[in-house]
Scaffold this motif. Structure first.
Motif, mmCIF file in Angstrom:
data_model
loop_
_atom_site.group_PDB
_atom_site.id
_atom_site.type_symbol
_atom_site.label_atom_id
_atom_site.label_comp_id
_atom_site.label_asym_id
_atom_site.label_seq_id
_atom_site.Cartn_x
_atom_site.Cartn_y
_atom_site.Cartn_z
ATOM 1 N N GLU A 154 1.418 -5.962 6.597
ATOM 2 C CA GLU A 154 0.894 -4.651 6.990
ATOM 3 C C GLU A 154 -0.341 -4.804 7.874
ATOM 4 O O GLU A 154 -0.586 -4.003 8.766
ATOM 5 C CB GLU A 154 0.546 -3.875 5.719
ATOM 6 C CG GLU A 154 0.378 -2.400 5.906
ATOM 7 C CD GLU A 154 1.645 -1.712 6.409
ATOM 8 O OE1 GLU A 154 2.749 -2.206 6.161
ATOM 9 O OE2 GLU A 154 1.504 -0.670 7.071
ATOM 10 N N THR A 155 -1.092 -5.841 7.619
ATOM 11 C CA THR A 155 -2.365 -5.978 8.307
ATOM 12 C C THR A 155 -2.186 -6.365 9.766
ATOM 13 O O THR A 155 -2.887 -5.855 10.634
ATOM 14 C CB THR A 155 -3.215 -7.057 7.606
ATOM 15 O OG1 THR A 155 -3.285 -6.720 6.228
ATOM 16 C CG2 THR A 155 -4.609 -7.135 8.177
ATOM 17 N N CYS A 201 3.879 -6.242 -0.212
ATOM 18 C CA CYS A 201 3.173 -5.593 0.893
ATOM 19 C C CYS A 201 4.114 -4.519 1.457
ATOM 20 O O CYS A 201 5.326 -4.735 1.589
ATOM 21 C CB CYS A 201 2.785 -6.620 1.942
ATOM 22 S SG CYS A 201 1.597 -6.001 3.155
ATOM 23 N N ASP A 202 3.545 -3.407 1.824
ATOM 24 C CA ASP A 202 4.241 -2.128 2.008
ATOM 25 C C ASP A 202 5.738 -2.172 2.336
ATOM 26 O O ASP A 202 6.569 -1.733 1.553
ATOM 27 C CB ASP A 202 3.554 -1.327 3.115
ATOM 28 C CG ASP A 202 2.154 -0.892 2.736
ATOM 29 O OD1 ASP A 202 1.594 -1.428 1.771
ATOM 30 O OD2 ASP A 202 1.617 -0.010 3.408
ATOM 31 N N CYS A 223 -1.155 -10.592 1.409
ATOM 32 C CA CYS A 223 -0.864 -10.009 0.098
ATOM 33 C C CYS A 223 0.069 -10.898 -0.729
ATOM 34 O O CYS A 223 0.197 -10.702 -1.935
ATOM 35 C CB CYS A 223 -0.224 -8.638 0.274
ATOM 36 S SG CYS A 223 -1.259 -7.491 1.186
ATOM 37 N N HIS A 234 -1.276 -7.257 -3.387
ATOM 38 C CA HIS A 234 -1.234 -6.169 -2.409
ATOM 39 C C HIS A 234 -2.364 -5.185 -2.657
ATOM 40 O O HIS A 234 -3.108 -5.301 -3.642
ATOM 41 C CB HIS A 234 0.145 -5.493 -2.428
ATOM 42 C CG HIS A 234 0.533 -4.870 -3.734
ATOM 43 N ND1 HIS A 234 -0.108 -3.764 -4.257
ATOM 44 C CD2 HIS A 234 1.517 -5.194 -4.623
ATOM 45 C CE1 HIS A 234 0.461 -3.432 -5.402
ATOM 46 N NE2 HIS A 234 1.438 -4.281 -5.658
ATOM 47 N N CYS A 235 -2.494 -4.225 -1.760
ATOM 48 C CA CYS A 235 -3.575 -3.232 -1.865
ATOM 49 C C CYS A 235 -3.589 -2.629 -3.268
ATOM 50 O O CYS A 235 -2.534 -2.320 -3.833
ATOM 51 C CB CYS A 235 -3.385 -2.141 -0.829
ATOM 52 S SG CYS A 235 -3.645 -2.705 0.858
ATOM 53 N N ALA A 263 2.113 0.171 -1.063
ATOM 54 C CA ALA A 263 2.592 -0.989 -1.806
ATOM 55 C C ALA A 263 2.738 -0.656 -3.291
ATOM 56 O O ALA A 263 3.798 -0.874 -3.892
ATOM 57 C CB ALA A 263 1.641 -2.164 -1.617
#
Ligand code: FES
Length: 574
Positions: free
Chosen positions: A89-90, A125-126, A57, A197-198, A204
């Motif tokens: 996060e991944t 990222c989160d 991200c 990011h997502c 996020a």
């Protein structure tokens, strides 16, 4: 407003004296090719960069750091880039959440131990957003947050794909036999197609919006897509602004207060934010020494309509949100619910920042009068199953399940669940309540995002797409379903969730904020008496530190020794 003088800069303690130690500090700056004119008497600006080859991200962060530096130089500062743990996060196991406090400690100590006057924090990222902010709050030097920005919309077969949300959705269809392997591979190619990011309203996007509402980001920063040229310009603007913030001595303690946290929670509800925000906001408030109770989220949720029409609770994605007016547009719509006199890193109030904001796509950012949902996306539940509280996101659940009583199907941990959930012999029906134990802060460990337990395949084939699920885990902000999360205290330490058995009736009543196990107190006490505490998972390293000091979900899962308290001494300069 009084301004700092060069002699008052914190970095001047390292560089300004005419003695042996300052000789060493200056000579080593010169080792890198800098002259006195570059750094003496200038604000030294740390750029804490959570880039890594695995932080997908943040893959644009090397360029962005250079753009921040450009702004710092322009404004007469001296930029220094400091890498910090890129919580991805991944890839991080057992749970990235386990490392949020690690990043917070790293951020605080990076700033404390070195000649830093101000900091630009780069995350997105989160867990990076709360981790960076927690550390900056504790260190309390001028700090500005540059969010990574969301990635572009996903794309498959003419359809728009959203991070996470559409993965769960189409995985269920694949399990039900409605999606081919070929389709699935095409989705894998199309769902994450740019840095950022997502791009759903997951954790996020929620946390970067919260950072901006708290006052930590420049107006609009959290909504700009990562690859938009405006994002580069925002990076250099952060560089310019942080230098001014140092001269103004504008620190987190100057703009964080109970009102700014109320604003952040209000924004969280209006965007239909991730349930993870609750834990992170509790931790951030704890760092700032601001009293914040879990019940406050429910109070604000009940008075705040959700007006962002974004997945997983709505239809659109973050790219659409940006084109619609972004967070400033949304905050403008809910301004009657906000404390507009809160100060922000711009040096202006939240209200001033919103003066020119507007909404250009009303189908994406709706109004208080015509919201997506009349109340916010969070309900806090209590009962004999969650004496210290539990969380549900009603806007992302099947409405019919929000009042439901059903028999428990209990899994003692994630592996047990993974081994049996699709067993054709599992006694489970649509009205069962799936229970996952030992998935909390200590049990997971790190409260993994296992709270959206999968629907058993045999029920998927029958068309079932949602069920009541209960755990002490968290859930991805991109997830959805009637999932009761963050049950506290957790089962691993003997919370009541540990004593649920197959067939026990569990009552979920969201309207009345109730989560009740229909088992007598006598029976529960008997079960408690025979319960055996699991063995510790870690006896050394960060895991042991984590296990010894992490707090429960209702307190934000920070380490107990990092809550606000007496100031940590500044280092002595030898
Ligand atoms: Fe980084 Fe979702 S994986 S924000």
């Amino acid at each position: 407003m009084s301004r700092k003088t060069p002699a008052q800069l914190r970095s001047n303690l390292w560089f300004g004296a005419n003695d042996l130690r300052s000789f060493g500090h200056r000579s080593r700056a010169k080792q890198m090719g800098y002259a006195n004119e570059d750094f003496l008497g200038k604000p030294m600006i740390a750029i804490i960069n959570t880039w890594s080859d695995l932080a997908t991200c943040h893959s644009h962060f090397r360029e962005r750091a250079e753009e921040v530096k450009r702004g710092v130089w322009q404004a007469g500062g001296f930029p220094v880039e400091l890498p910090a743990m890129a919580i991805t996060e991944t890839y991080m196991k057992p749970s990235p959440m386990m490392y949020r406090n690690f990043l917070a400690m790293e951020t605080e100590e990076l700033l404390r131990s070195q000649p830093v006057d101000g900091v630009v924090l780069m995350g997105g990222c989160d867990k990076t957003t709360p981790g960076l902010l927690m550390g900056a709050i504790s260190m309390n030097v001028p700090a500005i947050y540059l969010p990574a920005g969301p990635m572009l919309r996903g794309n498959w077969n003419g359809q728009v794909l959203g991070s996470g949300t559409d993965v769960w959705k189409y995985w269920a269809e694949k399990c039900a036999g409605n999606i081919s392997d070929c389709d699935w591979t095409e989705m894998e190619d199309g769902i994450a197609r740019s840095p950022g990011h997502c791009m759903t309203m997951g954790t996020a996007s929620t946390m970067t919006a919260i950072a901006e509402t708290l006052g930590f980001s420049l107006p609009g920063a959290s909504s700009i897509p990562a690859v938009d040229a405006n994002h580069s310009r925002m990076a250099s603007q952060c560089g310019r602004r942080i230098v001014e913030m140092v001269w103004e001595d504008l620190k987190p303690s100057d703009f964080l207060n109970a009102d700014s946290f109320d604003n952040a929670i209000t924004a969280d509800m209006a965007i239909g934010g991730s349930t993870n925000a609750i834990i992170h906001l509790l931790a951030l408030a704890g760092r700032a020494g601001i009293k914040l109770d879990l019940r406050r989220f429910d109070e604000i949720s009940q008075r705040t309509p959700m007006i962002a029409n974004l997945r997983p609770s709505g239809q659109f994605l973050m790219e659409d949100f940006y084109y619609a007016g972004g967070l400033p547009g949304l905050l403008k719509q809910i301004s009657p619910l906000l404390k507009l006199d809160c100060l922000t890193v711009s040096g202006k109030t939240l209200g001033d920042n919103l003066a020119a904001a507007r909404v250009s796509k009303p189908e994406v950012i709706q109004t208080l009068e015509s919201p997506v949902c009349a109340s916010g996306g969070t309900a806090i539940l209590y009962g004999n199953l969650a004496p210290a509280g539990a969380v549900i996101k009603p806007t992302a659940a099947e409405p019919g399940l929000l009042q439901h009583t059903g028999p428990a199907v209990v899994f003692k941990d994630y592996n047990d669940m993974a081994a049996r959930i699709d067993d054709e012999g599992l006694e489970v029906t649509q009205s069962s309540v799936l229970v996952l134990q030992n998935s909390g802060p200590l049990g997971g460990p790190g409260m993994p995002e296992w709270g959206m337990l999968p629907i058993p395949k045999k029920l998927l084939r029958e068309g079932v797409r949602d069920m009541v699920r209960i755990s002490d885990a968290r859930m991805s902000g991109t997830s959805y379903g009637a999932c009761v999360l963050h049950v506290a205290p957790e089962s691993y330490i003997g919370g009541p969730l540990a004593f649920v058995r197959d067939g026990d009736l569990i009552e979920l009543d969201v309207a009345n904020r109730r989560l009740h196990l229909q088992v007598s107190n006598e029976e529960l006490n008997q079960r408690r008496a025979t319960w055996q505490a699991p063995a510790p998972r870690y006896t050394r390293g960060f895991g042991a530190l984590f296990a010894a000091h992490v707090t429960q979900a209702d307190l934000g899962c920070d380490f107990d020794f990092l809550h606000a308290g007496a100031a940590t001494p500044e280092p002595e300069i030898h």
